[in-house]
Write a protein that holds these residues in place. Structure first.
Motif, PDB file in Angstrom:
ATOM      1  N   LYS A   1       0.762  -1.127   0.183  1.00 40.48           N
ATOM      2  CA  LYS A   1      -0.019  -0.022  -0.004  1.00 40.48           C
ATOM      3  C   LYS A   1       0.918   1.163  -0.043  1.00 40.48           C
ATOM      4  O   LYS A   1       0.545   2.217  -0.619  1.00 40.48           O
ATOM      5  N   GLU A   2       1.897   1.298   0.780  1.00 39.18           N
ATOM      6  CA  GLU A   2       2.746   2.403   0.765  1.00 39.18           C
ATOM      7  C   GLU A   2       3.591   2.745  -0.577  1.00 39.18           C
ATOM      8  O   GLU A   2       3.548   3.673  -0.865  1.00 39.18           O
ATOM      9  N   LEU A   3       4.110   1.535  -1.172  1.00 44.47           N
ATOM     10  CA  LEU A   3       4.560   1.336  -2.366  1.00 44.47           C
ATOM     11  C   LEU A   3       3.661   2.295  -3.460  1.00 44.47           C
ATOM     12  O   LEU A   3       3.914   2.810  -4.302  1.00 44.47           O
ATOM     13  N   GLN A   4       2.287   1.637  -3.235  1.00 43.39           N
ATOM     14  CA  GLN A   4       1.356   2.282  -4.472  1.00 43.39           C
ATOM     15  C   GLN A   4       1.174   3.661  -4.179  1.00 43.39           C
ATOM     16  O   GLN A   4       1.158   4.559  -5.139  1.00 43.39           O
TER      17      GLN A   4
ATOM     18  N   ARG B   1       1.985   9.134  -6.185  1.00 48.51           N
ATOM     19  CA  ARG B   1       2.684  10.523  -5.936  1.00 48.51           C
ATOM     20  C   ARG B   1       3.848  11.075  -7.093  1.00 48.51           C
ATOM     21  O   ARG B   1       3.857  11.879  -7.572  1.00 48.51           O
ATOM     22  N   GLN B   2       4.505   9.955  -7.367  1.00 48.82           N
ATOM     23  CA  GLN B   2       5.528   9.993  -8.260  1.00 48.82           C
ATOM     24  C   GLN B   2       4.760  10.369  -9.799  1.00 48.82           C
ATOM     25  O   GLN B   2       5.426  11.285 -10.374  1.00 48.82           O
ATOM     26  N   ASP B   3       3.890   9.972  -9.915  1.00 45.98           N
ATOM     27  CA  ASP B   3       3.172   9.809 -11.218  1.00 45.98           C
ATOM     28  C   ASP B   3       2.706  11.129 -11.368  1.00 45.98           C
ATOM     29  O   ASP B   3       2.501  11.853 -12.492  1.00 45.98           O
ATOM     30  N   GLU B   4       1.877  11.716 -10.363  1.00 42.13           N
ATOM     31  CA  GLU B   4       1.365  13.082 -10.104  1.00 42.13           C
ATOM     32  C   GLU B   4       2.159  14.241 -10.280  1.00 42.13           C
ATOM     33  O   GLU B   4       2.114  14.917 -11.071  1.00 42.13           O
ATOM     34  N   LYS B   5       3.562  13.810  -9.769  1.00 43.00           N
ATOM     35  CA  LYS B   5       4.724  15.117  -9.790  1.00 43.00           C
ATOM     36  C   LYS B   5       5.269  14.779 -11.446  1.00 43.00           C
ATOM     37  O   LYS B   5       5.495  15.997 -11.878  1.00 43.00           O
ATOM     38  N   MET B   6       5.401  13.803 -12.073  1.00 40.69           N
ATOM     39  CA  MET B   6       5.677  13.659 -13.387  1.00 40.69           C
ATOM     40  C   MET B   6       4.629  14.448 -14.419  1.00 40.69           C
ATOM     41  O   MET B   6       5.083  15.237 -15.313  1.00 40.69           O
ATOM     42  N   LEU B   7       3.411  14.233 -14.137  1.00 42.23           N
ATOM     43  CA  LEU B   7       2.365  14.707 -14.768  1.00 42.23           C
ATOM     44  C   LEU B   7       2.363  16.343 -14.683  1.00 42.23           C
ATOM     45  O   LEU B   7       2.321  16.966 -15.643  1.00 42.23           O
ATOM     46  N   GLN B   8       2.741  16.979 -13.335  1.00 38.82           N
ATOM     47  CA  GLN B   8       2.835  18.497 -12.969  1.00 38.82           C
ATOM     48  C   GLN B   8       4.108  18.698 -13.765  1.00 38.82           C
ATOM     49  O   GLN B   8       3.864  19.962 -14.331  1.00 38.82           O
ATOM     50  N   LEU B   9       5.130  17.937 -13.830  1.00 35.87           N
ATOM     51  CA  LEU B   9       6.345  18.381 -14.484  1.00 35.87           C
ATOM     52  C   LEU B   9       6.171  18.732 -15.954  1.00 35.87           C
ATOM     53  O   LEU B   9       6.692  19.478 -16.804  1.00 35.87           O
ATOM     54  N   ILE B  10       5.220  17.604 -16.675  1.00 34.67           N
ATOM     55  CA  ILE B  10       4.840  17.703 -18.038  1.00 34.67           C
ATOM     56  C   ILE B  10       4.170  18.942 -18.135  1.00 34.67           C
ATOM     57  O   ILE B  10       4.209  19.721 -19.248  1.00 34.67           O
ATOM     58  N   ASN B  11       3.199  19.337 -17.553  1.00 34.28           N
ATOM     59  CA  ASN B  11       2.310  20.554 -17.499  1.00 34.28           C
ATOM     60  C   ASN B  11       3.103  21.564 -17.565  1.00 34.28           C
ATOM     61  O   ASN B  11       3.058  22.676 -18.285  1.00 34.28           O
TER      62      ASN B  11
END
Length: 77
Positions: free
Chosen positions: A4-7, A12-22
């Motif tokens: 669960k912690e890993l998920q 969070r990493q996916d969200e950060k990546m999307l924000q960086l792309i934006n």
């Protein structure tokens, strides 16, 4: 528990990546805007310079056609 912690970390990493792309797209858009504004400023400065030179040596009657022609010629340079 660990899974669960890993998920959560992956999410969070996916969200950060999307924000960086934006953010990257926004930066590119802003760079394009800055470039366009620089061109417009250069054009305005050219027009002002030509008009100033034209007005310095004119009699009260001003030939606006010749001023427009000079502005266009300077812009081409």
């Amino acid at each position: 528990q660990n899974e669960k912690e890993l998920q959560d970390v992956v999410k969070r990493q996916d969200e950060k990546m999307l924000q960086l792309i934006n953010d990257s797209g926004e930066v590119m858009r802003l760079k394009g805007e800055v470039s366009q504004l620089k061109r417009l400023l250069q054009r305005a400065e050219t027009e002002a310079k030509v008009l100033w030179e034209e007005m310095r040596g004119q009699e009260p009657k001003v030939n606006t056609t010749s001023i427009q022609d000079r502005v266009l010629l300077r812009q081409e340079v």
